[in-house]
Design an enzyme around this catalytic site. Structure first.
Site, PDB file in Angstrom:
ATOM      1  N   LYS A 146      12.902   1.061 -33.764  1.00 54.19           N
ATOM      2  CA  LYS A 146      13.786   1.013 -34.930  1.00 54.19           C
ATOM      3  C   LYS A 146      15.253   1.143 -34.507  1.00 54.19           C
ATOM      4  O   LYS A 146      16.124   0.469 -35.049  1.00 54.19           O
ATOM      5  CB  LYS A 146      13.421   2.122 -35.919  1.00 54.19           C
ATOM      6  CG  LYS A 146      12.395   1.704 -36.978  1.00 54.19           C
ATOM      7  CD  LYS A 146      13.087   0.948 -38.088  1.00 54.19           C
ATOM      8  CE  LYS A 146      12.244   0.351 -39.175  1.00 54.19           C
ATOM      9  NZ  LYS A 146      10.966  -0.171 -38.979  1.00 54.19           N
TER      10      LYS A 146
ATOM     11  N   LYS B 279      -0.994 -11.020 -35.022  1.00 53.69           N
ATOM     12  CA  LYS B 279      -1.589 -10.650 -36.308  1.00 53.69           C
ATOM     13  C   LYS B 279      -0.630 -10.875 -37.462  1.00 53.69           C
ATOM     14  O   LYS B 279       0.570 -11.046 -37.273  1.00 53.69           O
ATOM     15  CB  LYS B 279      -2.071  -9.202 -36.259  1.00 53.69           C
ATOM     16  CG  LYS B 279      -0.967  -8.181 -36.122  1.00 53.69           C
ATOM     17  CD  LYS B 279      -1.506  -6.786 -36.402  1.00 53.69           C
ATOM     18  CE  LYS B 279      -0.352  -5.844 -36.690  1.00 53.69           C
ATOM     19  NZ  LYS B 279      -0.684  -4.595 -37.282  1.00 53.69           N
TER      20      LYS B 279
ATOM     21  N   LYS C 283       4.089  -8.042 -42.256  1.00 52.75           N
ATOM     22  CA  LYS C 283       5.156  -8.175 -43.246  1.00 52.75           C
ATOM     23  C   LYS C 283       6.415  -8.771 -42.623  1.00 52.75           C
ATOM     24  O   LYS C 283       7.023  -9.677 -43.151  1.00 52.75           O
ATOM     25  CB  LYS C 283       5.509  -6.759 -43.738  1.00 52.75           C
ATOM     26  CG  LYS C 283       5.274  -6.533 -45.202  1.00 52.75           C
ATOM     27  CD  LYS C 283       5.696  -5.120 -45.571  1.00 52.75           C
ATOM     28  CE  LYS C 283       4.524  -4.350 -46.146  1.00 52.75           C
ATOM     29  NZ  LYS C 283       4.834  -2.965 -46.495  1.00 52.75           N
TER      30      LYS C 283
END
Ligand code: TRP
Length: 334
Positions: A114, A198, A201
């Site tokens: 992050k 995969k 979002k």
């Protein structure tokens, strides 16, 4: 009667739930509510780490709540709540922060990721994200946490903080939460439409449960393929295998067998396969989408679910918090 083990999991309200969330998590939550004492919540405090606008946050919370319900999480069986409705969680978080060390928090992979993604917003909430997550889990003395691979390290930190607290105060206040993995056949990894990896979002390769049929057709037709097999029974490259995997999840076994046969005999036309896949996805998602649309219109129902969920969650959380406060020495001598 023996007490059912407690299960807890949460989702950040940062977007629509997609097929990956559904088959990888939410569908299993629905099954677990029969056999466990379940808490499923919406992690709105956690989502503040990325500074959503108030409107985005409000809409996100409403959407996930409607989606949980539309997928079949039953507020009569499981406790469904919104994290910020349970202030006991943040109180426990403050206490746990005193025994969470800068070094270990800085070393967490999700923090480092992050910090790299948002270098202008490396806030303290991001650093202590795993502490808040630990508080979420142990405030209800959860035994099992069904989460995906990406959350394994955060869960490991929660285990560490729970053990540390118990050790420090020489009392088994918290059970040590275990990751809950579903047995082989339920463990579905849903691939994305972009050829590798995969569905996610943020990867931009997802089909949402709320997606309208037109958009599903468009996305599936655009999925990555190749120029087709050149030899009989040739091994499938990843983008092609991914389409077959999606088909195995949503289509009838005969449909999968049919396209497998065509692939193995070099007669496959990906366009036909995609058309079929799109229709089968739509058949699967459209009843869920219809329920989401209905529930989103019913603010009274949503408010009722959130309110009763918050009450049940606070009842459980305040018991643990009272115990914690006694143990750490907030119990007065006067
Ligand atoms: N960190 C989780 C995610 O990003 C969400 C979450 C917050 C969570 N608190 C939790 C998951 C407690 C399981 C248990 O998906």
């Amino acid at each position: 009667m023996t007490k059912k083990p407690t299960v807890l999991s949460g989702i950040r309200p940062t977007g629509y739930l997609h097929l990956g969330n559904y088959f990888g998590a939410v569908r299993n939550f629905v099954r677990m509510q029969e056999d466990f004492n379940c808490f499923f919540f919406i992690a709105d405090l956690h989502s503040l780490t990325t500074h959503p606008t108030p409107e985005n946050l409000q809409n996100g919370v409403k959407q996930v709540l409607a989606e949980y319900l539309a997928c079949g999480i039953d507020p009569e069986k499981a406790t469904i709540y919104i994290q910020s409705d349970v202030p006991e969680v943040t109180e426990l978080y403050t206490i746990l922060n005193m025994n969470a060390y800068l070094g270990e928090l800085e070393r967490t992979t999700s923090f480092k990721d992050k910090a790299r993604q948002q270098p202008d917003n490396v806030n303290a909430g991001l650093l202590t994200y795993p502490v808040l997550m630990a508080a979420d889990i142990i405030i209800h003395k959860a035994n099992f946490v069904p989460v995906g691979k990406d959350q394994e390290q955060n869960l490991e930190m929660a285990r560490k903080f729970a053990k540390r607290f118990n050790r420090m105060y020489k009392k088994k206040v918290f059970p040590i939460p275990q990751p809950y993995t579903f047995d082989g056949k339920d463990m579905i990894k849903v691939p994305g439409l972009d050829g590798s990896g995969k569905m996610g979002k943020s990867e931009g390769n997802a089909i949402n449960l709320y997606e309208d049929p037109k958009s599903i057709r468009k996305k599936v037709m655009r999925a990555v393929t190749d120029s087709g097999p050149t030899e009989m029974n040739q091994e499938k490259p990843e983008p092609i295998q991914n389409l077959f995997t999606l088909m195995e999840i949503v289509s009838e076994p005969q449909t999968v067998a049919h396209f497998n046969e065509l692939y193995n005999t070099c007669q496959i036309r990906y366009g036909d396969m995609k058309k079929q896949l799109a229709e089968d996805i739509i058949a699967y998602t459209s009843p869920i989408r219809d329920r989401i649309i209905d529930i989103l219109k019913n603010d009274t129902y949503l408010a009722h679910v959130a309110k009763t969920g918050a009450e049940k969650a606070r009842e459980s959380a305040s018991k643990t918090l009272a115990e914690v406060k006694n143990v750490v020495g907030f119990k007065r001598l006067f």
